[in-house]
Motif scaffolding. Structure first.
Motif, PDB file in Angstrom:
ATOM      1  N   MET A 154       0.590  -0.809  -0.002  1.00  0.00           N
ATOM      2  CA  MET A 154       0.334  -0.501  -0.184  1.00  0.00           C
ATOM      3  C   MET A 154       0.647   1.204  -0.535  1.00  0.00           C
ATOM      4  O   MET A 154       0.620   1.782  -0.885  1.00  0.00           O
ATOM      5  CB  MET A 154      -0.712  -0.179   0.860  1.00  0.00           C
ATOM      6  CG  MET A 154      -1.811  -1.206   1.059  1.00  0.00           C
ATOM      7  SD  MET A 154      -2.939  -0.777   2.539  1.00  0.00           S
ATOM      8  CE  MET A 154      -3.806  -2.273   2.196  1.00  0.00           C
ATOM      9  N   GLN A 155       2.084   1.426   0.555  1.00  0.00           N
ATOM     10  CA  GLN A 155       2.285   2.171   0.867  1.00  0.00           C
ATOM     11  C   GLN A 155       3.644   2.983  -0.282  1.00  0.00           C
ATOM     12  O   GLN A 155       3.888   4.141  -0.783  1.00  0.00           O
ATOM     13  CB  GLN A 155       3.481   2.653   2.102  1.00  0.00           C
ATOM     14  CG  GLN A 155       3.020   2.618   3.566  1.00  0.00           C
ATOM     15  CD  GLN A 155       4.156   2.995   4.093  1.00  0.00           C
ATOM     16  OE1 GLN A 155       5.314   2.303   4.279  1.00  0.00           O
ATOM     17  NE2 GLN A 155       3.768   3.662   5.777  1.00  0.00           N
ATOM     18  N   LEU A 156       4.176   1.072  -0.936  1.00  0.00           N
ATOM     19  CA  LEU A 156       4.750   1.495  -2.048  1.00  0.00           C
ATOM     20  C   LEU A 156       3.503   2.344  -2.817  1.00  0.00           C
ATOM     21  O   LEU A 156       4.199   2.920  -4.177  1.00  0.00           O
ATOM     22  CB  LEU A 156       5.068   0.234  -2.517  1.00  0.00           C
ATOM     23  CG  LEU A 156       5.208   0.254  -4.126  1.00  0.00           C
ATOM     24  CD1 LEU A 156       6.914   0.851  -3.507  1.00  0.00           C
ATOM     25  CD2 LEU A 156       6.594  -1.278  -3.926  1.00  0.00           C
ATOM     26  N   LEU A 157       2.624   2.032  -3.962  1.00  0.00           N
ATOM     27  CA  LEU A 157       1.329   2.162  -4.290  1.00  0.00           C
ATOM     28  C   LEU A 157       1.336   4.198  -4.156  1.00  0.00           C
ATOM     29  O   LEU A 157       1.000   4.379  -5.164  1.00  0.00           O
ATOM     30  CB  LEU A 157       0.369   1.060  -3.935  1.00  0.00           C
ATOM     31  CG  LEU A 157       0.554   0.429  -4.989  1.00  0.00           C
ATOM     32  CD1 LEU A 157      -0.464  -0.731  -4.680  1.00  0.00           C
ATOM     33  CD2 LEU A 157       1.015   0.093  -6.159  1.00  0.00           C
ATOM     34  N   LEU A 158       0.967   4.141  -3.432  1.00  0.00           N
ATOM     35  CA  LEU A 158       0.908   5.264  -2.362  1.00  0.00           C
ATOM     36  C   LEU A 158       1.888   6.462  -3.124  1.00  0.00           C
ATOM     37  O   LEU A 158       1.427   7.445  -3.172  1.00  0.00           O
ATOM     38  CB  LEU A 158       0.840   5.158  -1.435  1.00  0.00           C
ATOM     39  CG  LEU A 158      -0.542   5.465  -0.253  1.00  0.00           C
ATOM     40  CD1 LEU A 158      -1.086   4.700   0.831  1.00  0.00           C
ATOM     41  CD2 LEU A 158      -2.166   5.948  -1.376  1.00  0.00           C
ATOM     42  N   ASN A 190       6.262  11.481  -1.090  1.00  0.00           N
ATOM     43  CA  ASN A 190       6.085  10.135  -1.643  1.00  0.00           C
ATOM     44  C   ASN A 190       7.186   9.045  -1.604  1.00  0.00           C
ATOM     45  O   ASN A 190       7.038   7.521  -1.854  1.00  0.00           O
ATOM     46  CB  ASN A 190       6.031  10.991  -3.362  1.00  0.00           C
ATOM     47  CG  ASN A 190       4.265  11.781  -3.445  1.00  0.00           C
ATOM     48  OD1 ASN A 190       3.305  10.773  -2.514  1.00  0.00           O
ATOM     49  ND2 ASN A 190       4.667  12.678  -3.318  1.00  0.00           N
ATOM     50  N   GLN A 191       8.807   9.916  -1.725  1.00  0.00           N
ATOM     51  CA  GLN A 191       9.435   9.153  -2.153  1.00  0.00           C
ATOM     52  C   GLN A 191       9.671   8.155  -0.915  1.00  0.00           C
ATOM     53  O   GLN A 191      10.667   7.419  -0.473  1.00  0.00           O
ATOM     54  CB  GLN A 191      10.977   9.681  -2.484  1.00  0.00           C
ATOM     55  CG  GLN A 191      12.099   8.847  -2.783  1.00  0.00           C
ATOM     56  CD  GLN A 191      11.833   7.935  -3.488  1.00  0.00           C
ATOM     57  OE1 GLN A 191      11.392   8.108  -5.106  1.00  0.00           O
ATOM     58  NE2 GLN A 191      11.921   6.691  -3.197  1.00  0.00           N
ATOM     59  N   PHE A 223       0.687   9.563  -4.213  1.00  0.00           N
ATOM     60  CA  PHE A 223      -0.760  10.009  -3.616  1.00  0.00           C
ATOM     61  C   PHE A 223      -0.007  10.086  -2.027  1.00  0.00           C
ATOM     62  O   PHE A 223      -1.169  10.194  -0.960  1.00  0.00           O
ATOM     63  CB  PHE A 223      -1.617   8.830  -3.754  1.00  0.00           C
ATOM     64  CG  PHE A 223      -2.652   8.822  -4.723  1.00  0.00           C
ATOM     65  CD1 PHE A 223      -2.962  10.131  -5.466  1.00  0.00           C
ATOM     66  CD2 PHE A 223      -2.631   7.498  -5.289  1.00  0.00           C
ATOM     67  CE1 PHE A 223      -3.715   9.440  -6.461  1.00  0.00           C
ATOM     68  CE2 PHE A 223      -3.017   7.460  -6.953  1.00  0.00           C
ATOM     69  CZ  PHE A 223      -3.904   8.865  -6.825  1.00  0.00           C
ATOM     70  N   GLY A 224       0.997  10.681  -1.652  1.00  0.00           N
ATOM     71  CA  GLY A 224       1.476  10.554  -0.216  1.00  0.00           C
ATOM     72  C   GLY A 224       0.349  12.220   0.161  1.00  0.00           C
ATOM     73  O   GLY A 224       0.108  11.991   1.695  1.00  0.00           O
ATOM     74  N   TRP A 225      -0.229  13.144  -0.402  1.00  0.00           N
ATOM     75  CA  TRP A 225      -0.680  14.182   0.290  1.00  0.00           C
ATOM     76  C   TRP A 225      -2.338  13.032   1.100  1.00  0.00           C
ATOM     77  O   TRP A 225      -2.558  14.240   1.733  1.00  0.00           O
ATOM     78  CB  TRP A 225      -1.392  14.925  -0.767  1.00  0.00           C
ATOM     79  CG  TRP A 225      -2.051  13.904  -2.210  1.00  0.00           C
ATOM     80  CD1 TRP A 225      -1.875  13.673  -3.242  1.00  0.00           C
ATOM     81  CD2 TRP A 225      -3.537  13.974  -2.139  1.00  0.00           C
ATOM     82  NE1 TRP A 225      -2.457  13.300  -4.106  1.00  0.00           N
ATOM     83  CE2 TRP A 225      -3.908  13.530  -3.027  1.00  0.00           C
ATOM     84  CE3 TRP A 225      -4.730  14.998  -1.280  1.00  0.00           C
ATOM     85  CZ2 TRP A 225      -5.305  13.231  -4.004  1.00  0.00           C
ATOM     86  CZ3 TRP A 225      -5.933  14.063  -1.842  1.00  0.00           C
ATOM     87  CH2 TRP A 225      -5.894  14.077  -3.018  1.00  0.00           C
ATOM     88  N   LEU A 226      -2.582  12.629   0.670  1.00  0.00           N
ATOM     89  CA  LEU A 226      -3.761  11.171   0.648  1.00  0.00           C
ATOM     90  C   LEU A 226      -3.877  11.139   2.473  1.00  0.00           C
ATOM     91  O   LEU A 226      -4.652  11.757   3.700  1.00  0.00           O
ATOM     92  CB  LEU A 226      -4.738  10.398   0.733  1.00  0.00           C
ATOM     93  CG  LEU A 226      -4.615  10.087  -0.807  1.00  0.00           C
ATOM     94  CD1 LEU A 226      -4.363   8.904  -1.560  1.00  0.00           C
ATOM     95  CD2 LEU A 226      -6.018  11.332  -0.837  1.00  0.00           C
ATOM     96  N   LEU A 227      -2.424  10.989   3.089  1.00  0.00           N
ATOM     97  CA  LEU A 227      -2.428  10.957   4.820  1.00  0.00           C
ATOM     98  C   LEU A 227      -2.368  12.142   5.076  1.00  0.00           C
ATOM     99  O   LEU A 227      -2.014  12.575   6.416  1.00  0.00           O
ATOM    100  CB  LEU A 227      -0.649  10.051   5.100  1.00  0.00           C
ATOM    101  CG  LEU A 227      -0.629   8.620   3.963  1.00  0.00           C
ATOM    102  CD1 LEU A 227       0.356   8.173   4.258  1.00  0.00           C
ATOM    103  CD2 LEU A 227      -1.893   7.860   4.297  1.00  0.00           C
TER     104      LEU A 227
END
Length: 563
Positions: free
Chosen positions: A115-119, A282-283, A124-128
């Motif tokens: 899940m983290q890899l796909l985000l 994201n990275q 999609f890091g902004w979702l968190l």
């Protein structure tokens, strides 16, 4: 070298080491490595896993994370919060410590890692960022108390569950275990206060193992770590589990993904601030996801970035990722030669290590401080805290409930924007008429300002406010909208605005608008809501609009300076 390659492979930016750099990184790596080995063993026990898997989770995951994360000085491995989530998620699905339990923990690491890899890969890091501070505060406070409760029986030498501590008839107390646990806790607290850079955890565990062996603590029935297998972990695919069990792991995996990355964020922000760099969330998601995948393939459980170990890494002088490479080397040496030395460590000392690590998370003043800032958000945080405790071991329901309450509060605020009636203050500015006790702007003029976007959520409230005032005051001939606070308008907002203008025109009421932002004006013009007519006047500034109103009314406005 292309920027894209450097972004996907951050280790290519590592500085070429020289003697002075390597010496400082070696000292920092030794400090963190000597801390993470005993902590890994203690946290594995908290997760219900074989103790050696805590060290496995500190080896390859730490190396993978530092290679592919943008925050190169974070210490990745087992943490108290992630291990509590593992134990809570698997309770009721398998017997604690059994092969089935281990297999589910591995799958939990793989699912949350994917899940983290796909985000991260899809940016999609902004979702968190949707998780509000009150929700995170309430959850972490509840989790800290649950961790403390889970460790008290072992720390004090009791043999039963935490609830037994509240029973009128307490179980027998093992004085020797309690002495080891409380003594270790006191030593760890003193070391943290007076010698923060010293590897107190390793010294305490080594000393307790030596004393335990000399006194024959295990032979007398005392609970000790026991024999741990030496050698490096073997990479292997996970054991297959039924699809039904995998389905039950999805929601816990999401919570692990969320909480572990928020742990990472708290450390990464400090790291980047000190380094004067911009945080690439994201990275870091990619690096943390790959670390969890590596942990699962190593036979361990989900990992995260430890705030305490990362802080010590920075405090010890780490400047680059080479410090983590050296700490991984310490872990390799420990797996090869140090395992027999941990055999006689009392279990109560492991509990002391966990308790000492989570005491920093317990902050009784955080909710009262939040109450002073926002009572609604304080209620959300307190509710998240209470629900997390009440639903234990299914801790994810606390996060879910907190998120729902937070989103409901957000939507309520969006649907009830701040709309104020304006009056002219003696200093010449337009302010809240009712708050400052100001007279109406002018006879027959209703002046207002909305501090929100004019969109599907706020448009109905805006229309209702204007029309309610227009119908309540038959003397209103003009509505003056100070539009600086409107920074966006959507199709619904444009349609409602056009309809409002038509309703006002039908009642013989004109509109005067000042300060429309260009993007808002463009949308309204495309929607035909700003078509020229006798019922509409547009002005760029408040001064121009007020001068026009004064001319229309053929009177001086109260307190209005000469223009």
């Amino acid at each position: 070298m292309s920027p894209a390659l450097l972004r996907w492979l951050p280790f290519l930016r590592w500085p070429r080491p020289d003697r002075s750099l390597l010496w400082g990184e070696l000292m920092a790596g030794l400090t963190v490595g000597l801390m993470v080995v005993p902590q890994g063993v203690a946290y594995a026990d908290l997760a219900g896993m074989p103790l050696v898997t805590g060290i496995y989770a500190s080896l390859l995951p730490a190396l993978v994370a530092v290679l592919f994360s943008s925050s190169a000085r974070l210490s990745v491995g087992p943490t108290a919060l992630s291990c509590l989530l593992v134990g809570a998620a698997l309770t009721g699905l398998a017997e604690r410590g059994s092969p089935e339990w281990v297999a589910l923990a591995i799958w939990l690491a793989l699912l949350s890692g994917a899940m983290q890899l796909l985000l991260g890969a899809f940016r999609f890091g902004w979702l968190l960022s949707l998780v509000s501070a009150p929700v995170l505060t309430g959850f972490t406070q509840a989790a800290a108390w649950l961790i403390l409760a889970s460790q008290l029986p072992a720390l004090l030498g009791f043999a039963h569950a935490p609830a037994s501590l509240l029973h009128p008839a307490l179980p027998p107390l093992d004085l020797a275990s309690a002495a080891f646990g409380l003594g270790a806790l006191a030593a760890l607290a003193a070391g943290k206060r007076w010698f923060p850079r010293f590897p107190t955890v390793m010294v305490v565990m080594g000393a307790s193992a030596a004393i335990s062996a000399a006194l024959g603590f295990a032979r007398g029935g005392g609970a000790v770590v026991g024999v741990l297998p030496s050698g490096l972990p073997h990479l292997a695919p996970p054991a297959p589990v039924p699809w039904s069990l995998l389905g039950e792991l999805l929601l816990p995996a999401m919570v692990v993904t969320l909480v572990s990355f928020l742990e990472t964020a708290s450390s990464a922000k400090v790291d980047n601030q000190r380094g004067g760099t911009r945080w690439d969330e994201n990275q870091d998601l990619i690096g943390q996801g790959l670390a969890k995948l590596a942990s699962g393939l190593s036979g361990a459980f989900p990992t995260s970035a430890s705030f305490s170990r990362s802080a010590i890494n920075l405090y010890a002088g780490a400047r680059t990722a080479w410090a983590t490479v050296f700490s991984v080397g310490v872990i390799v040496l420990a797996l090869l030669w140090l395992m027999p030395a941990l055999r006689h460590v009392p279990q109560s000392v492991l509990a002391a290590v966990v308790v000492a690590a989570i005491t920093g998370l317990i902050r009784p003043s955080v909710l009262p401080r939040l109450w002073r800032v926002s009572r609604v958000e304080a209620v959300i945080g307190a509710s998240t805290f209470a629900i997390t405790l009440a639903t234990a071991p299914r801790l994810y329901w606390g996060v879910v409930a907190g998120l729902l309450m937070s989103f409901a509060h957000f939507l309520y605020q969006r649907m009830h924007p701040r709309i104020i009636e304006l009056g002219l203050h003696p200093d010449g500015s337009l302010r809240d008429r009712h708050l400052w006790g100001l007279p109406p702007l002018a006879m027959g003029v209703y002046a207002l300002r909305m501090d929100a976007a004019l969109d599907f959520a706020s448009a109905a409230s805006f229309e209702r406010t204007v029309m309610d005032h227009a119908m309540a005051d038959a003397g209103v001939r003009r509505v003056y909208l100070v539009a600086q606070g409107i920074n966006r308008v959507d199709a619904t907002g444009a349609e409602v605005f056009a309809g409002l203008r038509a309703q006002l025109a039908a009642r013989g009421i004109g509109m005067v608008i000042s300060g429309l932002k260009l993007p808002v004006e463009q949308v309204l013009r495309k929607a035909g809501a700003l078509d020229a007519g006798p019922s509409l006047e547009l002005h760029r500034t408040e001064v121009q609009a007020l001068a026009a109103l004064a001319a229309m009314e053929s009177q001086e406005l109260p307190y209005w300076p000469q223009i």
